[in-house]
Structures are given as C-alpha cells and as structure tokens.
Design a protein around this motif. Structure first.
Motif, PDB file in Angstrom:
ATOM      1  N   ASP A  18      -9.593   1.697   4.797  1.00  0.00           N
ATOM      2  CA  ASP A  18      -9.057   0.560   4.447  1.00  0.00           C
ATOM      3  C   ASP A  18      -8.414   1.654   2.189  1.00  0.00           C
ATOM      4  O   ASP A  18      -8.105   0.530   1.918  1.00  0.00           O
ATOM      5  CB  ASP A  18     -10.440  -0.338   3.566  1.00  0.00           C
ATOM      6  CG  ASP A  18     -10.843  -0.627   4.330  1.00  0.00           C
ATOM      7  OD1 ASP A  18     -10.298  -0.846   5.595  1.00  0.00           O
ATOM      8  OD2 ASP A  18     -12.047  -1.619   4.756  1.00  0.00           O
ATOM      9  N   ARG A  19      -8.799   1.976   2.014  1.00  0.00           N
ATOM     10  CA  ARG A  19      -8.392   3.002   0.919  1.00  0.00           C
ATOM     11  C   ARG A  19      -6.678   3.406   0.835  1.00  0.00           C
ATOM     12  O   ARG A  19      -5.725   2.901   0.161  1.00  0.00           O
ATOM     13  CB  ARG A  19      -9.567   3.878  -0.093  1.00  0.00           C
ATOM     14  CG  ARG A  19     -10.875   3.043  -0.854  1.00  0.00           C
ATOM     15  CD  ARG A  19     -11.336   4.298  -1.371  1.00  0.00           C
ATOM     16  NE  ARG A  19     -12.754   3.600  -1.617  1.00  0.00           N
ATOM     17  CZ  ARG A  19     -13.304   4.592  -1.660  1.00  0.00           C
ATOM     18  NH1 ARG A  19     -13.400   5.491  -1.501  1.00  0.00           N
ATOM     19  NH2 ARG A  19     -14.365   4.597  -1.975  1.00  0.00           N
ATOM     20  N   ARG A  20      -6.326   3.526   2.048  1.00  0.00           N
ATOM     21  CA  ARG A  20      -5.370   4.240   2.229  1.00  0.00           C
ATOM     22  C   ARG A  20      -4.144   2.790   2.781  1.00  0.00           C
ATOM     23  O   ARG A  20      -3.037   2.749   2.342  1.00  0.00           O
ATOM     24  CB  ARG A  20      -5.266   4.971   4.000  1.00  0.00           C
ATOM     25  CG  ARG A  20      -4.423   6.079   4.319  1.00  0.00           C
ATOM     26  CD  ARG A  20      -4.341   6.835   4.938  1.00  0.00           C
ATOM     27  NE  ARG A  20      -3.716   5.733   6.003  1.00  0.00           N
ATOM     28  CZ  ARG A  20      -4.531   6.035   7.122  1.00  0.00           C
ATOM     29  NH1 ARG A  20      -5.223   6.779   8.153  1.00  0.00           N
ATOM     30  NH2 ARG A  20      -4.353   4.742   8.265  1.00  0.00           N
ATOM     31  N   ARG A  21      -4.721   2.553   3.376  1.00  0.00           N
ATOM     32  CA  ARG A  21      -3.362   0.458   3.939  1.00  0.00           C
ATOM     33  C   ARG A  21      -4.366   0.172   2.444  1.00  0.00           C
ATOM     34  O   ARG A  21      -2.201  -0.139   1.992  1.00  0.00           O
ATOM     35  CB  ARG A  21      -4.710   0.041   4.769  1.00  0.00           C
ATOM     36  CG  ARG A  21      -4.665   0.326   6.013  1.00  0.00           C
ATOM     37  CD  ARG A  21      -5.245  -0.675   6.795  1.00  0.00           C
ATOM     38  NE  ARG A  21      -5.523  -0.292   8.009  1.00  0.00           N
ATOM     39  CZ  ARG A  21      -6.404  -0.072   8.453  1.00  0.00           C
ATOM     40  NH1 ARG A  21      -7.608  -0.907   7.630  1.00  0.00           N
ATOM     41  NH2 ARG A  21      -7.562   0.345   9.674  1.00  0.00           N
ATOM     42  N   GLU A  22      -5.189  -0.199   0.778  1.00  0.00           N
ATOM     43  CA  GLU A  22      -4.567  -0.291   0.182  1.00  0.00           C
ATOM     44  C   GLU A  22      -3.465   0.719  -0.477  1.00  0.00           C
ATOM     45  O   GLU A  22      -2.480  -0.054  -1.785  1.00  0.00           O
ATOM     46  CB  GLU A  22      -5.978  -0.830  -0.888  1.00  0.00           C
ATOM     47  CG  GLU A  22      -6.450  -1.854  -0.058  1.00  0.00           C
ATOM     48  CD  GLU A  22      -7.932  -1.657  -1.282  1.00  0.00           C
ATOM     49  OE1 GLU A  22      -7.714  -1.014  -2.126  1.00  0.00           O
ATOM     50  OE2 GLU A  22      -8.698  -2.394  -0.954  1.00  0.00           O
ATOM     51  N   ALA A  23      -3.332   1.528  -0.754  1.00  0.00           N
ATOM     52  CA  ALA A  23      -2.715   2.631  -1.898  1.00  0.00           C
ATOM     53  C   ALA A  23      -1.417   2.512  -0.657  1.00  0.00           C
ATOM     54  O   ALA A  23       0.293   2.590  -1.536  1.00  0.00           O
ATOM     55  CB  ALA A  23      -3.287   3.256  -1.622  1.00  0.00           C
ATOM     56  N   ARG A  24      -1.191   1.337   0.174  1.00  0.00           N
ATOM     57  CA  ARG A  24       0.089   2.068   0.552  1.00  0.00           C
ATOM     58  C   ARG A  24       0.631   0.187   1.125  1.00  0.00           C
ATOM     59  O   ARG A  24       1.917   0.398   1.375  1.00  0.00           O
ATOM     60  CB  ARG A  24       0.235   2.264   2.315  1.00  0.00           C
ATOM     61  CG  ARG A  24      -0.353   3.667   2.845  1.00  0.00           C
ATOM     62  CD  ARG A  24      -0.243   3.918   4.175  1.00  0.00           C
ATOM     63  NE  ARG A  24       0.120   5.469   3.899  1.00  0.00           N
ATOM     64  CZ  ARG A  24      -0.094   6.023   5.198  1.00  0.00           C
ATOM     65  NH1 ARG A  24       0.201   5.599   6.704  1.00  0.00           N
ATOM     66  NH2 ARG A  24      -0.090   6.977   5.806  1.00  0.00           N
ATOM     67  N   ALA A  25      -0.400  -0.915   0.207  1.00  0.00           N
ATOM     68  CA  ALA A  25       0.299  -1.609   0.343  1.00  0.00           C
ATOM     69  C   ALA A  25       1.655  -1.909  -0.888  1.00  0.00           C
ATOM     70  O   ALA A  25       1.589  -1.665  -1.783  1.00  0.00           O
ATOM     71  CB  ALA A  25      -0.997  -2.958   0.508  1.00  0.00           C
ATOM     72  N   PRO A  26       2.398  -2.899  -0.703  1.00  0.00           N
ATOM     73  CA  PRO A  26       3.590  -3.095  -1.553  1.00  0.00           C
ATOM     74  C   PRO A  26       2.537  -4.266  -3.238  1.00  0.00           C
ATOM     75  O   PRO A  26       1.782  -4.669  -2.705  1.00  0.00           O
ATOM     76  CB  PRO A  26       4.154  -4.048  -1.180  1.00  0.00           C
ATOM     77  CG  PRO A  26       3.628  -4.526   0.532  1.00  0.00           C
ATOM     78  CD  PRO A  26       3.439  -3.727   0.965  1.00  0.00           C
ATOM     79  N   TYR A  27       2.915  -3.154  -3.903  1.00  0.00           N
ATOM     80  CA  TYR A  27       2.027  -3.780  -5.573  1.00  0.00           C
ATOM     81  C   TYR A  27       3.054  -5.574  -5.323  1.00  0.00           C
ATOM     82  O   TYR A  27       4.262  -5.272  -5.149  1.00  0.00           O
ATOM     83  CB  TYR A  27       2.635  -3.181  -6.629  1.00  0.00           C
ATOM     84  CG  TYR A  27       2.195  -1.824  -6.721  1.00  0.00           C
ATOM     85  CD1 TYR A  27       0.978  -2.211  -7.334  1.00  0.00           C
ATOM     86  CD2 TYR A  27       2.247  -0.687  -6.256  1.00  0.00           C
ATOM     87  CE1 TYR A  27      -0.066  -0.670  -6.980  1.00  0.00           C
ATOM     88  CE2 TYR A  27       1.497   0.308  -6.300  1.00  0.00           C
ATOM     89  CZ  TYR A  27       0.811   0.316  -6.443  1.00  0.00           C
ATOM     90  OH  TYR A  27      -0.368   1.210  -6.919  1.00  0.00           O
ATOM     91  N   PRO A  28       2.211  -6.615  -5.636  1.00  0.00           N
ATOM     92  CA  PRO A  28       3.150  -7.686  -5.480  1.00  0.00           C
ATOM     93  C   PRO A  28       3.963  -7.552  -6.447  1.00  0.00           C
ATOM     94  O   PRO A  28       3.799  -7.045  -7.820  1.00  0.00           O
ATOM     95  CB  PRO A  28       1.491  -8.587  -6.153  1.00  0.00           C
ATOM     96  CG  PRO A  28       0.506  -7.971  -6.915  1.00  0.00           C
ATOM     97  CD  PRO A  28       1.268  -6.084  -6.051  1.00  0.00           C
ATOM     98  N   ALA A  29       5.337  -8.768  -6.354  1.00  0.00           N
ATOM     99  CA  ALA A  29       6.303  -8.310  -7.250  1.00  0.00           C
ATOM    100  C   ALA A  29       6.135  -9.573  -8.606  1.00  0.00           C
ATOM    101  O   ALA A  29       5.846 -10.305  -8.709  1.00  0.00           O
ATOM    102  CB  ALA A  29       7.786  -8.481  -6.374  1.00  0.00           C
ATOM    103  N   ARG A  30       7.067  -9.113  -9.735  1.00  0.00           N
ATOM    104  CA  ARG A  30       6.915  -9.939 -10.666  1.00  0.00           C
ATOM    105  C   ARG A  30       8.178 -11.281 -10.095  1.00  0.00           C
ATOM    106  O   ARG A  30       8.546 -10.978  -9.350  1.00  0.00           O
ATOM    107  CB  ARG A  30       7.411  -9.045 -11.842  1.00  0.00           C
ATOM    108  CG  ARG A  30       6.896  -8.651 -12.290  1.00  0.00           C
ATOM    109  CD  ARG A  30       6.776  -7.838 -13.387  1.00  0.00           C
ATOM    110  NE  ARG A  30       6.413  -6.546 -13.973  1.00  0.00           N
ATOM    111  CZ  ARG A  30       6.263  -5.897 -14.868  1.00  0.00           C
ATOM    112  NH1 ARG A  30       7.801  -5.407 -15.153  1.00  0.00           N
ATOM    113  NH2 ARG A  30       6.224  -4.857 -15.306  1.00  0.00           N
ATOM    114  N   SER A  31       7.547 -12.708 -10.794  1.00  0.00           N
ATOM    115  CA  SER A  31       8.883 -13.489 -10.754  1.00  0.00           C
ATOM    116  C   SER A  31      10.254 -12.754 -10.338  1.00  0.00           C
ATOM    117  O   SER A  31      10.750 -12.847 -11.923  1.00  0.00           O
ATOM    118  CB  SER A  31       8.800 -14.542 -11.464  1.00  0.00           C
ATOM    119  OG  SER A  31       8.861 -14.636 -12.888  1.00  0.00           O
ATOM    120  N   GLY A  32      11.259 -13.702  -9.193  1.00  0.00           N
ATOM    121  CA  GLY A  32      12.246 -12.935  -9.352  1.00  0.00           C
ATOM    122  C   GLY A  32      12.685 -11.200  -8.310  1.00  0.00           C
ATOM    123  O   GLY A  32      14.185 -10.976  -8.621  1.00  0.00           O
TER     124      GLY A  32
END
Length: 110
Positions: A77-91
C-alpha cells in the motif's frame, strides 16, 4: 558503559572467588544445583512449561503468517501511494514523485 563495567567487575569477582574455592567447592555447588533441579516442585513446573509450549507451538506458524501478510500488505500500500501521482493544482497537470523534487529544486514548489 556502566553496564559493561559492572559486567567486567562481576566477571573478575567470580573468577577470583572461583579460583580460590577450587574444584571441591565447584562440586558442592553443582550437587546443590542438581538437587534443586531434580526436586519434584521444580520438575512439576518444568513439565507445565513444556506442556504450555507444546500447546502454543501449533498457533505460532499461523500467527507468524498473519503478521507477515499484514506487513506485506502495508508495504505494498505504501509503495502504491508513493507511485501515485500527486493531485494537481487548478489548471496544472499532475506531478509524479520525481517531478515534485524538480519543482522544489527549481523554486516552483511549495
């Protein structure tokens, strides 16, 4: 450090006393220890512990398996979280983990 000093001091005292007492005293101490070990009360407790351990050994492999499985799932789970893209700022497009380091290095990050 204090524990090491106490250990060395205890070993030295034991060596000196043991050397002075000699073989005769060692045999006396050994005989007394054997007498205590073979007493019915001590042997009753030894057998009780042996029975307890024999009963619990059947449960140990299952408990180990469950614990290891839990740790593997957490690590995945931690490995998947580390590989997941970070949420984008608007635009903005989403950043990957290495993109965050670049943005911080370039002065664009938070």
């Amino acid at each position: 450090m204090r524990g090491k000093l106490l250990f060395v001091a205890g070993a030295a005292v034991g060596y000196v006393l043991g050397a002075r007492a000699g073989r005769k005293r060692y045999e006396q101490i050994k005989a007394a220890a054997t007498k205590v070990w073979e007493s019915p009360g001590v042997q009753k407790q030894v057998h009780a512990v042996e029975d307890f351990v024999a009963d619990k050994v059947g449960e140990v492999p299952e408990a180990v398996f469950v614990t290891v499985k839990k740790f593997v799932v957490q690590a995945n789970d931690r490995r998947r979280e580390a590989r997941a893209p970070y949420p984008a700022r608007s635009g903005e497009p989403p950043l990957q983990a290495d993109g965050v380091a670049k943005a911080v290095r370039d002065g664009d990050g938070a």
